[in-house]
Each structure stands twice: as C-alpha cells, then as structure tokens.
Design an enzyme around this catalytic site. Sequence first.
Site, mmCIF file in Angstrom:
data_model
loop_
_atom_site.group_PDB
_atom_site.id
_atom_site.type_symbol
_atom_site.label_atom_id
_atom_site.label_comp_id
_atom_site.label_asym_id
_atom_site.label_seq_id
_atom_site.Cartn_x
_atom_site.Cartn_y
_atom_site.Cartn_z
ATOM 1 N N HIS A 222 113.561 -34.228 -79.967
ATOM 2 C CA HIS A 222 114.417 -33.252 -79.292
ATOM 3 C C HIS A 222 113.664 -32.401 -78.274
ATOM 4 O O HIS A 222 114.272 -31.618 -77.545
ATOM 5 C CB HIS A 222 115.136 -32.363 -80.322
ATOM 6 C CG HIS A 222 114.302 -31.259 -80.899
ATOM 7 N ND1 HIS A 222 113.724 -31.319 -82.139
ATOM 8 C CD2 HIS A 222 113.967 -30.039 -80.401
ATOM 9 C CE1 HIS A 222 113.074 -30.197 -82.389
ATOM 10 N NE2 HIS A 222 113.200 -29.397 -81.342
ATOM 11 N N ASP A 276 114.252 -37.569 -85.711
ATOM 12 C CA ASP A 276 113.750 -36.636 -84.688
ATOM 13 C C ASP A 276 112.239 -36.830 -84.557
ATOM 14 O O ASP A 276 111.440 -36.040 -85.057
ATOM 15 C CB ASP A 276 114.093 -35.200 -85.095
ATOM 16 C CG ASP A 276 113.800 -34.193 -83.993
ATOM 17 O OD1 ASP A 276 113.521 -34.618 -82.852
ATOM 18 O OD2 ASP A 276 113.854 -32.982 -84.273
ATOM 19 N N SER A 372 108.549 -26.346 -82.579
ATOM 20 C CA SER A 372 109.136 -27.680 -82.650
ATOM 21 C C SER A 372 108.129 -28.768 -82.323
ATOM 22 O O SER A 372 107.329 -28.639 -81.398
ATOM 23 C CB SER A 372 110.308 -27.782 -81.671
ATOM 24 O OG SER A 372 111.429 -27.105 -82.138
#
Length: 436
Positions: A222, A276, A372
């Site tokens: 992502h 992901d 992230s």
Amino acid sequence: MAKEDEEPGAHRGGSTCSRPQPGKGGRTAACCSRPKVAALIVGTLLFLTGIGAASWAIVTILLQSDQEPLYQVQLSPGDSRLAVFDKTEGTWRLLCSSRSNARVAGLGCEEMGFLRALAHSELDVRTAGANGTSGFFCVDEGGLPLAQRLLDVISVCDCPRGRFLTATCQDCGRRKLPVDRIVGGQDSSLGRWPWQVSLRYDGTHLCGGSLLSGDWVLTAAHCFPERNRVLSRWRVFAGAVARTSPHAVQLGVQAVIYHGGYLPFRDPTIDENSNDIALVHLSSSLPLTEYIQPVCLPAAGQALVDGKVCTVTGWGNTQFYGQQAMVLQEARVPIISNEVCNSPDFYGNQIKPKMFCAGYPEGGIDACQGDSGGPFVCEDSISGTSRWRLCGIVSWGTGCALARKPGVYTKVTDFREWIFKAIKTHSEASGMVTQP
C-alpha cells in the site's frame, strides 16, 4: 511510533502513506525461540568429544528439547557443512555431494531464512571427519525444482564417495556493533536496527522497509498507490537513524514488485488488506557496513508465538495527529493471537489468516502513520546463533495506540515462497511489476 491517542474514533489514514483502514463487517520452530543449555553440559561435551562433535551433540540436545527446538537444517560453525536432522534416528546426517550442489545449497540457505547461498563446496568425510554427524542423506535431484524444503527431496543413503556438501549463506539478522538495550517507545541508535530503511517520495518519508540484501527491500504494497508510481522520484535511505542525517546512504529504485492479490490496487473501493507486501529492487547495491545489514526471513514453517515480545521500528507519527519522528523509534510489543484480535472488542473478524496483531490491549505503544512497510522483528537462535528475523510488515490499524486496536501486520512467514520467486523472476525487471 505512537503513544496513546486522544481520538478514540480516529483511523490510520493520512495524506502521505497512511496504513489503510479495513472494511467493516512434525513440530515447528517458533519466531523468537531461545534454546538454553547448561554451561556444565556444554563444557563437558567440549572436553570429552572435541569442539566439532560437541557442537552437533549440543545442537541435537537442543533440537530434541520440548520447549524451544533448533531448526532441523543447520550449518556447522566450523566448516559450514550442511546437515539435516534425522528425527527417526535422532541424529544429524550430512548431504551427499551431487551434480545439483548449487541448487541444494540454495534451498538449504533459503529454508533456514537466509536469502541466498553465496558459495558451496564439498569435503571428504574421511579427511574432514564426521564431527558428530552420523551417515548421509542423498538428494532426489528430479524433485528439486518444486521442493520448498530439503526434507521434501532427501532420503538416507550410503554415499559411497563419502563427499558431502558445504554451503556459505548470505549473513543476516546480526548487529555488527555492541548496543545497549532500550525498552519500547524511545529513540533508537545507530547500528541497533541496521536493516531499517526509509522510503521517500520527492524527499518526503512515506514508508519504512527492511533490507533483505544490499539490493532488495521488503515493504508494504500500500506504499505504492497510483499517485506514487513514478519510480524516479523514489529514494531509499539506509544507514541512519536521524531522518536528516548527512551520513545516510541513498539509492534510487529500479523496480517495485507488489503482490497481485492486494485487492485495493484492483479496486480502490475495496477495504480488504490481505497480501499487503511488496519488494523494492534498488538501482544498485548498498554497501554493507556496521550500520547497513540485511535481516533474516523466518525459517520454513516457523510459527509466530502468541505473547512473544518483539520489536517494531519506524519514523512514523508519535501521535495520530502528531509529527513524524526525526529519530528512528523502537517499541517492544507482544504478539496477540488472531483469536483474540478477531474478537468483537478488538477487530471483529477483520484479521485474515496472513495477518497478525501485536500490541497491548490497553494501548499506549504502537506503530502509526509513516511506520507503514517497516519491520516487526523477533530474535531467536534456531540457526545456532542469535539472529533477528522479519516476522511482520507494518500494514494497518485503527487509530494509533488505542485500547483494543493494536497494530496489524503482514505475516511474512506466509510469503516466503512469494519473496524467493519474485526475486528470482524479476531481478532484471524495471518499473511497477505484479507478482501473483
């Protein structure tokens, strides 16, 4: 890295690279197992049998332990002989040399969590000695192309020539500097997490990542939405803990290989965040130093241990509405079982099989925006020495550091074969690439 938030209804969104919110509605080694052997046993074995034989005897004791076994494939610390544990006989066997030594060495290294084999050779047991091993396994060369573990393609044999395989695996998961211990939510220091990198788009830190080698970084899919896909605008920074450090080494990006099963890239309205995961291939190879080192992958079949305390690192926001950290942050957080994390008080069945949660039920310490793609690492000694393994990738969560809303991570052990296949298949690729 975030402290407890003031906004209980906030989600981990953001204008840069936020973690997206989800939609609503035979014995394995464990990540972070720590074998323990009494010093008296070690000393006695060394004295009575010599270092070579003692090392395998000690490993055998550890492997047979009911609590924290070593992995069933090992490299001898002396001459790098590759050995596999025979559970039936309770002993170690060497791998008989064959025409497929290169492939067997590569498979053995990958199985133990190393990215690749750097070299291989063979020795004669009559001159090199058995050193505590007993007999041989031979390899079914025809089965190698589809094998994921050595045990899939080996059987007991006589090995008439008496020549066995040795291998050198790419080192990983070890610090090159002595470091002090820090307990969660604090500034880190140079050399503590040498695999941590910063992924920056137009100079802005958007995501973290983990070095698997000098030229491959593992991160979250992502991090690369449509608006951030001009690869010439990406830079990877390594070897520093301060985001503005002049000592950081930076390189461009040749290719991004992302998982074809990451559904939001197919349809932006989908809020399901399985798969992901993405690999970044650098434009050239980073120099490996005491500040830049690769992390290990989990060994084949290695399971997460509920309650085990591991470490997440990143430069993310220190609060949900706060600023990104200027110095790399680290926090120790426990793994939470999927059963607990899928309960109504937590995420209510939003945690899929290839995800896991980590954090404290009461909140207080967590990853946040900007973390992230970064590493969730656990330390273990299943390969005979202490190493850090990349067990998770920072993926998503609700808010930051909220009670009963822990961070959610991509479970790396479920993507080992995807990682190895992507690296072998797309080493010459450029641009954005999909790997099923």
